[in-house]
Motif scaffolding. Sequence first.
Motif, short mmCIF file in Angstrom:
data_model
loop_
_atom_site.label_atom_id
_atom_site.label_comp_id
_atom_site.label_asym_id
_atom_site.label_seq_id
_atom_site.Cartn_x
_atom_site.Cartn_y
_atom_site.Cartn_z
N THR A 136 0.82 -1.21 0.00
CA THR A 136 0.00 0.00 0.00
C THR A 136 0.86 1.26 0.00
O THR A 136 0.42 2.31 -0.48
CB THR A 136 -0.96 0.01 1.22
OG1 THR A 136 -0.21 -0.24 2.42
CG2 THR A 136 -2.04 -1.05 1.05
N SER A 137 2.08 1.18 0.49
CA SER A 137 2.97 2.35 0.45
C SER A 137 3.54 2.59 -0.94
O SER A 137 4.06 3.68 -1.23
CB SER A 137 4.11 2.17 1.46
OG SER A 137 4.97 1.12 1.09
N LEU A 138 3.44 1.61 -1.82
CA LEU A 138 3.96 1.72 -3.18
C LEU A 138 2.91 2.21 -4.19
O LEU A 138 3.23 2.50 -5.34
CB LEU A 138 4.49 0.36 -3.66
CG LEU A 138 5.64 -0.25 -2.87
CD1 LEU A 138 5.90 -1.67 -3.36
CD2 LEU A 138 6.91 0.59 -3.00
N LEU A 139 1.65 2.30 -3.76
CA LEU A 139 0.57 2.61 -4.70
C LEU A 139 0.74 3.94 -5.44
O LEU A 139 0.45 4.01 -6.65
CB LEU A 139 -0.78 2.56 -3.98
CG LEU A 139 -1.17 1.20 -3.36
CD1 LEU A 139 -2.56 1.28 -2.74
CD2 LEU A 139 -1.10 0.08 -4.40
N PRO A 140 1.20 5.01 -4.79
CA PRO A 140 1.37 6.26 -5.54
C PRO A 140 2.35 6.13 -6.70
O PRO A 140 2.11 6.69 -7.79
CB PRO A 140 1.89 7.24 -4.48
CG PRO A 140 1.37 6.70 -3.19
CD PRO A 140 1.43 5.21 -3.34
N LEU A 141 3.44 5.39 -6.50
CA LEU A 141 4.41 5.22 -7.57
C LEU A 141 3.87 4.31 -8.67
O LEU A 141 4.12 4.55 -9.86
CB LEU A 141 5.71 4.65 -7.01
CG LEU A 141 6.87 4.48 -8.00
CD1 LEU A 141 7.19 5.78 -8.73
CD2 LEU A 141 8.12 3.96 -7.27
N LEU A 142 3.12 3.29 -8.30
CA LEU A 142 2.50 2.44 -9.30
C LEU A 142 1.51 3.23 -10.15
O LEU A 142 1.48 3.09 -11.39
CB LEU A 142 1.79 1.26 -8.62
CG LEU A 142 2.70 0.18 -8.04
CD1 LEU A 142 1.95 -0.65 -7.01
CD2 LEU A 142 3.26 -0.72 -9.14
N GLU A 143 0.71 4.08 -9.52
CA GLU A 143 -0.23 4.91 -10.28
C GLU A 143 0.51 5.87 -11.19
O GLU A 143 0.13 6.04 -12.37
CB GLU A 143 -1.12 5.69 -9.32
CG GLU A 143 -2.11 6.61 -10.03
CD GLU A 143 -2.95 7.45 -9.10
OE1 GLU A 143 -3.52 8.45 -9.57
OE2 GLU A 143 -3.04 7.12 -7.90
N LYS A 144 1.55 6.50 -10.69
CA LYS A 144 2.35 7.42 -11.51
C LYS A 144 2.91 6.71 -12.74
O LYS A 144 2.88 7.24 -13.86
CB LYS A 144 3.49 7.99 -10.67
CG LYS A 144 4.48 8.89 -11.42
CD LYS A 144 5.55 9.40 -10.46
CE LYS A 144 6.54 10.31 -11.18
NZ LYS A 144 7.41 9.56 -12.12
N THR A 145 3.41 5.50 -12.52
CA THR A 145 3.98 4.73 -13.62
C THR A 145 2.92 4.42 -14.68
O THR A 145 3.17 4.55 -15.88
CB THR A 145 4.58 3.41 -13.09
OG1 THR A 145 5.60 3.72 -12.14
CG2 THR A 145 5.16 2.58 -14.23
N ALA A 146 1.74 4.02 -14.23
CA ALA A 146 0.67 3.69 -15.18
C ALA A 146 0.25 4.93 -15.97
O ALA A 146 -0.01 4.84 -17.18
CB ALA A 146 -0.52 3.11 -14.44
N ARG A 147 0.20 6.06 -15.33
CA ARG A 147 -0.19 7.29 -16.03
C ARG A 147 0.86 7.70 -17.06
O ARG A 147 0.53 8.18 -18.15
CB ARG A 147 -0.39 8.42 -15.03
CG ARG A 147 -1.63 8.27 -14.14
CD ARG A 147 -1.83 9.47 -13.23
NE ARG A 147 -2.98 9.31 -12.33
CZ ARG A 147 -4.24 9.58 -12.67
NH1 ARG A 147 -4.51 10.02 -13.89
NH2 ARG A 147 -5.22 9.40 -11.79
N GLU A 148 2.12 7.48 -16.74
CA GLU A 148 3.19 7.95 -17.62
C GLU A 148 3.64 6.91 -18.63
O GLU A 148 4.12 7.27 -19.71
CB GLU A 148 4.38 8.40 -16.77
CG GLU A 148 4.08 9.61 -15.89
CD GLU A 148 5.26 10.03 -15.04
OE1 GLU A 148 6.31 9.33 -15.08
OE2 GLU A 148 5.14 11.04 -14.32
N HIS A 149 3.50 5.62 -18.29
CA HIS A 149 4.05 4.58 -19.15
C HIS A 149 3.02 3.55 -19.60
O HIS A 149 3.37 2.60 -20.30
CB HIS A 149 5.21 3.88 -18.44
CG HIS A 149 6.32 4.81 -18.05
ND1 HIS A 149 7.20 5.33 -18.97
CD2 HIS A 149 6.67 5.32 -16.84
CE1 HIS A 149 8.07 6.12 -18.34
NE2 HIS A 149 7.77 6.14 -17.06
N GLY A 150 1.78 3.70 -19.16
CA GLY A 150 0.72 2.88 -19.74
C GLY A 150 0.12 1.81 -18.86
O GLY A 150 -1.04 1.43 -19.06
N GLU A 151 0.88 1.31 -17.85
CA GLU A 151 0.34 0.19 -17.10
C GLU A 151 1.21 -0.09 -15.87
O GLU A 151 2.40 0.19 -15.86
CB GLU A 151 0.30 -1.07 -17.97
CG GLU A 151 -0.38 -2.25 -17.34
CD GLU A 151 -0.30 -3.51 -18.20
OE1 GLU A 151 -1.11 -4.42 -17.96
OE2 GLU A 151 0.58 -3.56 -19.08
#
Length: 338
Positions: A136-151
């Motif tokens: 759950t502490s990694l969710l912001p970075l995962l969301e950022k990655t999906a927005r910038e790189h697709g998934e």
Amino acid sequence: MFTPDDVPDLSHRVAIVTGGNRSIGLETTYMLLRKNCNVWIASRSQSGFEEAKQTLSKRNDIDDEMIQRLHFHSLDLGEMKKAQLSGQNFVKNNPSRLDIVIANAGVSLQRPDELGPDGYELTMQTNHLGHFSFITSLLPLLEKTAREHGEARVVITSSDAHAFAKEGIDFDSLTKSKPHLGIRGLSDAFARYGASKLANMLFARELDKRWAAPLRKQGVMVSADCVHPGTILNTGLGGTGSEWGIPSFIGTITRASAMFIGFSSLEGAMTQVWVATTPDLENEDHGKYFVPVTNWRGRYMASKESPPDSKWGSDDELAAKLWEFSEDALVKAGGQRI
């Protein structure tokens, strides 16, 4: 048939594999590395990471450039606050992207008369509560990655052993030790392991419902799923049997039989790697449970979505209760609320 060669090219992608230094975790790391992924092994031991690095460097299809993309990240799943801080530190020090998280680490058959530092049963503490705090502490970075790189994808290793939890999850029992030895103690250890694997399944289901599904409606392609790796007897997760007064040779014989029955570690890693990388799931619903498909000889061939083997595995009310319990436990342990 799905093989390591079928993993798509993962150049520039970043993955975390918890417990990626041994057994199916090591083979998961191997399959990601050989397809040009940047892989972080998240575990407690730097020495274990170095051993894994040496093991991988000796394989003919792993070159020096691939090894340079292998990194160590310190993670102790035994304490929730430490696990949360570990995830926060990863986000702080690696702010560019995180495409894949595979929650592979785990323990089994822990002594029922011992509790972890946070006051919870050791198997649930490591297999679920620690991963809950870390992921759950990694969710912001995962969301950022999906927005910038697709998934971005989260894959949580569960097991068909979730069916051992025949009464679901008894939350009250998680803070109580049980000083039983012999067959009774071993039976209780299996039940507790089953409850932790059920928790893995419900966490993936609720994580996708609370976090991923709303983002997908916005066109942000994130997902959370769980997998059964198959029957693997040589993972090293359990003890020898002596912990319950059972002759240790029984455990030795059980592990030795792994060469004749059950999956190899590489076969056991296939389903979680497939779920983490295959394009086939890009436009599918998530929060699902995936299992291996075998041929007539019992060897791995492919992976597929499957309903849980227990009614509890699709119980939305229990999944929501588990989330609230886990979040409260994290706060009680000194961590930050999600």
